[in-house]
Design a protein around this motif. Structure first.
Motif, mmCIF file in Angstrom:
data_model
loop_
_atom_site.group_PDB
_atom_site.id
_atom_site.type_symbol
_atom_site.label_atom_id
_atom_site.label_comp_id
_atom_site.label_asym_id
_atom_site.label_seq_id
_atom_site.Cartn_x
_atom_site.Cartn_y
_atom_site.Cartn_z
ATOM 1 N N TYR A 16 0.815 -1.210 0.000
ATOM 2 C CA TYR A 16 0.000 0.000 0.000
ATOM 3 C C TYR A 16 0.855 1.268 0.000
ATOM 4 O O TYR A 16 0.499 2.264 -0.613
ATOM 5 C CB TYR A 16 -0.963 0.000 1.187
ATOM 6 N N VAL A 17 1.989 1.221 0.684
ATOM 7 C CA VAL A 17 2.890 2.380 0.707
ATOM 8 C C VAL A 17 3.475 2.607 -0.686
ATOM 9 O O VAL A 17 3.539 3.746 -1.173
ATOM 10 C CB VAL A 17 4.007 2.182 1.759
ATOM 11 N N ILE A 18 3.884 1.537 -1.348
ATOM 12 C CA ILE A 18 4.426 1.655 -2.699
ATOM 13 C C ILE A 18 3.336 2.123 -3.666
ATOM 14 O O ILE A 18 3.572 2.991 -4.523
ATOM 15 C CB ILE A 18 5.038 0.315 -3.154
ATOM 16 N N ALA A 19 2.131 1.590 -3.527
ATOM 17 C CA ALA A 19 1.028 2.003 -4.395
ATOM 18 C C ALA A 19 0.691 3.478 -4.193
ATOM 19 O O ALA A 19 0.449 4.209 -5.166
ATOM 20 C CB ALA A 19 -0.198 1.136 -4.134
ATOM 21 N N GLU A 20 0.682 3.941 -2.938
ATOM 22 C CA GLU A 20 0.431 5.357 -2.683
ATOM 23 C C GLU A 20 1.536 6.228 -3.269
ATOM 24 O O GLU A 20 1.264 7.320 -3.780
ATOM 25 C CB GLU A 20 0.311 5.607 -1.182
ATOM 26 N N GLY A 21 2.756 5.764 -3.215
ATOM 27 C CA GLY A 21 3.869 6.513 -3.815
ATOM 28 C C GLY A 21 3.729 6.618 -5.330
ATOM 29 O O GLY A 21 3.967 7.679 -5.908
ATOM 30 N N VAL A 22 3.353 5.505 -5.963
ATOM 31 C CA VAL A 22 3.159 5.526 -7.420
ATOM 32 C C VAL A 22 2.001 6.448 -7.789
ATOM 33 O O VAL A 22 2.093 7.239 -8.748
ATOM 34 C CB VAL A 22 2.926 4.086 -7.949
ATOM 35 N N ILE A 23 0.912 6.372 -7.044
ATOM 36 C CA ILE A 23 -0.252 7.229 -7.321
ATOM 37 C C ILE A 23 0.115 8.700 -7.113
ATOM 38 O O ILE A 23 -0.237 9.558 -7.939
ATOM 39 C CB ILE A 23 -1.444 6.804 -6.442
ATOM 40 N N ALA A 24 0.841 8.999 -6.039
ATOM 41 C CA ALA A 24 1.253 10.385 -5.783
ATOM 42 C C ALA A 24 2.183 10.883 -6.890
ATOM 43 O O ALA A 24 2.056 12.026 -7.357
ATOM 44 C CB ALA A 24 1.938 10.489 -4.426
ATOM 45 N N PHE A 25 3.105 10.024 -7.325
ATOM 46 C CA PHE A 25 4.007 10.409 -8.415
ATOM 47 C C PHE A 25 3.230 10.704 -9.694
ATOM 48 O O PHE A 25 3.500 11.685 -10.381
ATOM 49 C CB PHE A 25 5.046 9.311 -8.664
ATOM 50 N N ALA A 75 -3.633 7.345 -12.470
ATOM 51 C CA ALA A 75 -3.557 7.379 -11.001
ATOM 52 C C ALA A 75 -4.930 7.120 -10.387
ATOM 53 O O ALA A 75 -5.041 6.388 -9.392
ATOM 54 C CB ALA A 75 -3.020 8.731 -10.536
ATOM 55 N N SER A 76 -5.967 7.678 -10.968
ATOM 56 C CA SER A 76 -7.324 7.435 -10.478
ATOM 57 C C SER A 76 -7.703 5.963 -10.626
ATOM 58 O O SER A 76 -8.318 5.374 -9.736
ATOM 59 C CB SER A 76 -8.306 8.320 -11.242
ATOM 60 N N MET A 77 -7.338 5.364 -11.756
ATOM 61 C CA MET A 77 -7.634 3.946 -11.979
ATOM 62 C C MET A 77 -6.926 3.072 -10.938
ATOM 63 O O MET A 77 -7.531 2.164 -10.355
ATOM 64 C CB MET A 77 -7.208 3.530 -13.377
ATOM 65 N N LEU A 78 -5.651 3.370 -10.675
ATOM 66 C CA LEU A 78 -4.915 2.593 -9.670
ATOM 67 C C LEU A 78 -5.508 2.772 -8.277
ATOM 68 O O LEU A 78 -5.649 1.799 -7.524
ATOM 69 C CB LEU A 78 -3.438 3.012 -9.660
ATOM 70 N N TYR A 79 -5.867 3.998 -7.923
ATOM 71 C CA TYR A 79 -6.410 4.255 -6.594
ATOM 72 C C TYR A 79 -7.710 3.486 -6.366
ATOM 73 O O TYR A 79 -7.868 2.809 -5.342
ATOM 74 C CB TYR A 79 -6.640 5.756 -6.406
ATOM 75 N N PHE A 80 -8.646 3.576 -7.308
ATOM 76 C CA PHE A 80 -9.929 2.910 -7.109
ATOM 77 C C PHE A 80 -9.824 1.397 -7.259
ATOM 78 O O PHE A 80 -10.590 0.657 -6.647
ATOM 79 C CB PHE A 80 -10.981 3.483 -8.057
ATOM 80 N N THR A 81 -8.861 0.921 -8.040
ATOM 81 C CA THR A 81 -8.644 -0.524 -8.131
ATOM 82 C C THR A 81 -8.119 -1.066 -6.804
ATOM 83 O O THR A 81 -8.547 -2.133 -6.341
ATOM 84 C CB THR A 81 -7.666 -0.847 -9.267
ATOM 85 N N ILE A 82 -7.207 -0.338 -6.167
ATOM 86 C CA ILE A 82 -6.623 -0.815 -4.904
ATOM 87 C C ILE A 82 -7.606 -0.662 -3.747
ATOM 88 O O ILE A 82 -7.755 -1.587 -2.921
ATOM 89 C CB ILE A 82 -5.309 -0.067 -4.620
ATOM 90 N N GLU A 84 -11.456 -4.104 -6.932
ATOM 91 C CA GLU A 84 -11.993 -4.598 -8.199
ATOM 92 C C GLU A 84 -11.425 -3.712 -9.297
ATOM 93 O O GLU A 84 -11.197 -2.521 -9.108
ATOM 94 C CB GLU A 84 -13.521 -4.588 -8.219
ATOM 95 N N PHE A 85 -11.179 -4.309 -10.452
ATOM 96 C CA PHE A 85 -10.522 -3.596 -11.541
ATOM 97 C C PHE A 85 -11.465 -2.567 -12.159
ATOM 98 O O PHE A 85 -12.592 -2.893 -12.538
ATOM 99 C CB PHE A 85 -10.057 -4.599 -12.610
ATOM 100 N N HIS A 86 -10.999 -1.323 -12.254
ATOM 101 C CA HIS A 86 -11.777 -0.240 -12.861
ATOM 102 C C HIS A 86 -11.194 0.070 -14.223
ATOM 103 O O HIS A 86 -10.069 0.527 -14.341
ATOM 104 C CB HIS A 86 -11.744 1.011 -11.977
ATOM 105 N N VAL A 87 -11.973 -0.164 -15.247
ATOM 106 C CA VAL A 87 -11.494 -0.012 -16.610
ATOM 107 C C VAL A 87 -11.966 1.296 -17.243
ATOM 108 O O VAL A 87 -11.475 1.681 -18.294
ATOM 109 C CB VAL A 87 -11.917 -1.237 -17.456
ATOM 110 N N GLN A 88 -12.871 2.029 -16.588
ATOM 111 C CA GLN A 88 -13.419 3.251 -17.181
ATOM 112 C C GLN A 88 -12.319 4.289 -17.436
ATOM 113 O O GLN A 88 -12.273 4.894 -18.511
ATOM 114 C CB GLN A 88 -14.493 3.886 -16.278
ATOM 115 N N GLU A 89 -11.444 4.490 -16.458
ATOM 116 C CA GLU A 89 -10.376 5.470 -16.623
ATOM 117 C C GLU A 89 -9.403 5.056 -17.719
ATOM 118 O O GLU A 89 -8.888 5.896 -18.448
ATOM 119 C CB GLU A 89 -9.623 5.678 -15.308
#
Length: 145
Positions: free
Chosen positions: A4-13, A56-63, A67-72
């Protein structure tokens, strides 16, 4: 926990990179000198910026929703396909209308074929005529008081 820390870092980046790209694309549209240079801002920088924000929005809502969000992802693909096509069509229109461009930029002036540039200016559409207005307004006679 570390995932989760790595995912938040990727999303923030991705959010920061998207903001920087969108800002520079908008700034380029403001700072460039002619029509053809101004096309680069929205078609390159802003497209990449919005793409980063959408991913980043797709990754955030997927995590968070697990469930996988394909709209973004679909919006991003549509944006990456449609923005260059729109920029190309605007550039072709500028060539056909013989818009002025700055010759002091680096590189040589490109040689265009006659069908790319057009032989003469494109005729502008006629102004619409309003049905309730006429060219000459008739003077109405005044009634005696």
């Amino acid at each position: 926990m570390t995932f989760y820390v790595i995912a938040e870092g990727v999303i923030a980046f991705l959010l920061v990179a998207g903001g920087i790209f969108a800002f520079t694309g908008s700034l380029g549209m403001l700072q460039f000198k002619d029509f053809f240079m101004r096309l680069h801002g929205p078609t390159k920088g802003t497209t990449l910026g919005i793409g980063c924000v959408l991913i980043a929005s797709m990754l955030y809502f997927t995590i968070t929703l697990r469930e996988f969000h394909v709209q973004e992802l679909l919006i991003t693909l549509f944006l990456f396909i449609s923005a260059p096509v729109t920029g190309h069509m605007l550039a072709k229109t500028g060539l056909h209308m013989h818009l002025r461009f700055i010759t002091g930029t680096r590189g040589s002036t490109p040689e265009f074929r006659d069908e790319d540039v057009g032989q003469s200016r494109v005729a502008r559409p006629a102004k619409a005529r309003h049905p309730w207005r006429t060219r000459r307004q008739r003077k109405r006679p005044r009634l005696p008081s």
